[in-house]
Design a protein around this motif. Structure first.
Motif, PDB file in Angstrom:
ATOM      1  N   UNK A  61       0.855  -1.189   0.000  1.00 49.15           N
ATOM      2  CA  UNK A  61       0.000   0.000   0.000  1.00 49.15           C
ATOM      3  C   UNK A  61       0.893   1.241   0.000  1.00 49.15           C
ATOM      4  N   UNK A  62       0.555   2.267  -0.776  1.00 48.22           N
ATOM      5  CA  UNK A  62       1.367   3.497  -0.762  1.00 48.22           C
ATOM      6  C   UNK A  62       1.200   4.250   0.566  1.00 48.22           C
ATOM      7  N   UNK A  63       2.301   4.442   1.272  1.00 51.49           N
ATOM      8  CA  UNK A  63       2.319   5.155   2.552  1.00 51.49           C
ATOM      9  C   UNK A  63       3.148   6.429   2.396  1.00 51.49           C
ATOM     10  N   UNK A  64       2.773   7.440   3.149  1.00 46.76           N
ATOM     11  CA  UNK A  64       3.636   8.612   3.305  1.00 46.76           C
ATOM     12  C   UNK A  64       4.330   8.471   4.649  1.00 46.76           C
ATOM     13  N   UNK A  65       5.644   8.303   4.627  1.00 48.62           N
ATOM     14  CA  UNK A  65       6.416   8.085   5.843  1.00 48.62           C
ATOM     15  C   UNK A  65       6.953   9.416   6.366  1.00 48.62           C
ATOM     16  N   UNK A  66       6.695   9.668   7.637  1.00 44.26           N
ATOM     17  CA  UNK A  66       7.193  10.883   8.280  1.00 44.26           C
ATOM     18  C   UNK A  66       7.896  10.521   9.585  1.00 44.26           C
ATOM     19  N   UNK A  67       8.905  11.298   9.926  1.00 46.09           N
ATOM     20  CA  UNK A  67       9.624  11.118  11.189  1.00 46.09           C
ATOM     21  C   UNK A  67       9.277  12.286  12.100  1.00 46.09           C
ATOM     22  N   UNK A  68       8.884  11.961  13.326  1.00 43.06           N
ATOM     23  CA  UNK A  68       8.478  12.998  14.277  1.00 43.06           C
ATOM     24  C   UNK A  68       9.578  13.242  15.301  1.00 43.06           C
ATOM     25  N   UNK A  69       9.966  14.486  15.406  1.00 46.69           N
ATOM     26  CA  UNK A  69      10.930  14.891  16.425  1.00 46.69           C
ATOM     27  C   UNK A  69      10.163  15.356  17.653  1.00 46.69           C
ATOM     28  N   UNK A  70      10.634  14.969  18.834  1.00 48.91           N
ATOM     29  CA  UNK A  70       9.922  15.277  20.081  1.00 48.91           C
ATOM     30  C   UNK A  70       9.738  16.777  20.274  1.00 48.91           C
ATOM     31  N   UNK A  71      10.694  17.578  19.821  1.00 50.46           N
ATOM     32  CA  UNK A  71      10.623  19.019  20.034  1.00 50.46           C
ATOM     33  C   UNK A  71       9.978  19.763  18.866  1.00 50.46           C
ATOM     34  N   UNK A  72      10.357  19.357  17.655  1.00 51.18           N
ATOM     35  CA  UNK A  72       9.874  20.078  16.473  1.00 51.18           C
ATOM     36  C   UNK A  72       8.502  19.598  16.026  1.00 51.18           C
TER      37      UNK A  72
END
Length: 247
Positions: A61-72
Motif C-alpha cells: 500500500x502506498x504510505x507517506x512516511x514521516x519522522x516525528x521529532x519530540x521538540x519540532x
C-alpha cells in the motif's frame, strides 16, 4: 454402399477437429501443470502464524512516511513508499479475539512495525476516536481503507508517523478537496530485535525456496519445449533476457 455428398470430407474434418481438441487439452494440461506453484508449505513457516493467527490481508500500500521529532513535531511532507501491510486475525471471522497488523518494507529489511489490539483495547480506540463500528467490523474497515489508498491515492492517504522512541501512528486521511478529514488512527510499535531477525530469516528462506521451485519449473518447461520444438528452445537459450526495458 452410397455415401451422402461431402460425408468423407465431414469425417476428415471431424478427425481434424478431434485431433485439434486433443492437442488443446494436452497444451492446457501441460500449462496447468507448469503453472501449479504450491507455496503453501513455505507460507506455513511464517513466524507471524505461530500464535494461531490467520492472514486475512497481504498487499503493498502506498504510505507517506514521516519522522516525528519530540521538540519540532512531525515532518510537514514525508516520503512516499510502498509498504507491505499484513493483517492477521485470531478466532472466528464473526467474533475475532485479536487483530494484528504488521508493516514491512522491501527497501529496508529492518523496518518492522506492529499494531496489536483485542476487544478491550478497541473499546479505548472507539471512545477516543468516536468510532461507530464494533470490534468484529474493525478488520474489514481497515482493509477497506487500505484498498481505498491503493485505488484512489489522491483522495485517500495513509500517513505513517514514526517517533525516535519506536512508537508510531498510522493515520488514514481523506482529501475532501477543501479539507483533510482523519478517518482512523492506529498506534504501532517497532518490533523487538528478535522478531525482526525471525522475519528477515523467514523472508530470506521464502525467497530462496520460491526461487528453487521456479528453477525446477523452468527445467520442466525446457524439457517440454525441447520435445515439442527443439529449434525454439535453441532460440530461447540464445536470446538474452530483457530486464528493465526502457520505453
Amino acid at each position: 454402399m452410397s455415401f451422402a455428398p461431402g460425408a468423407t470430407g465431414q469425417g476428415q474434418n471431424l478427425m481434424r477437429s478431434s485431433g485439434t481438441l486433443e492437442e488443446q487439452r494436452s497444451v492446457q494440461s501441460n500449462a496447468s501443470f507448469l503453472d501449479a506453484f504450491d507455496f503453501t508449505a513455505i507460507e506455513e513457516m511464517d513466524p507471524s502464524l505461530a500464535e494461531g493467527h490467520r492472514v486475512v490481508y497481504d498487499r503493498e500500500v502506498p504510505f507517506e512516511l514521516r519522522v516525528q521529532d519530540a521538540e519540532i513535531g512531525p515532518q510537514e511532507v514525508g516520503t512516499l513508499e510502498a509498504i507491505r501491510c499484513k493483517i492477521l486475525a485470531l478466532g472466528e471471522e464473526q467474533s475475532p479475539q485479536h487483530c494484528r497488523i504488521e508493516l514491512t518494507s522491501e527497501n529496508d529489511l529492518f523496518f518492522h512495525y506492529t499494531h496489536s489490539v483485542d476487544e478491550h483495547g478497541f473499546r479505548a480506540m472507539q471512545e477516543h476516536q468516536k468510532l461507530m463500528i464494533d470490534f468484529p467490523d474493525y478488520v474489514s474497515v481497515v482493509i477497506k481503507m487500505l484498498n481505498n489508498c491503493i485505488k484512489e491515492p489522491h483522495s485517500y492517504l495513509a500517513v505513517f508517523v514514526m517517533q525516535r522512541d519506536g512508537n508510531a501512528r498510522l493515520d488514514f486521511i481523506q482529501n475532501m478537496e477543501y479539507k483533510f478529514v482523519e478517518l482512523l488512527s492506529c498506534d504501532f510499535v517497532a518490533s523487538p530485535e528478535e522478531v525482526v531477525r525471525q522475519q528477515i530469516t523467514f523472508r530470506y528462506n521464502s525467497v530462496k525456496s520460491r526461487l528453487a521451485l521456479m528453477q525446477a519449473r523452468l527445467q520442466d518447461i525446457n524439457a517440454l519445449v525441447k520435445v515439442k520444438n527443439p529449434s525454439l528452445l535453441l532460440q530461447l537459450q540464445k536470446t538474452p533476457p530483457r530486464v528493465g526495458v526502457k520505453r
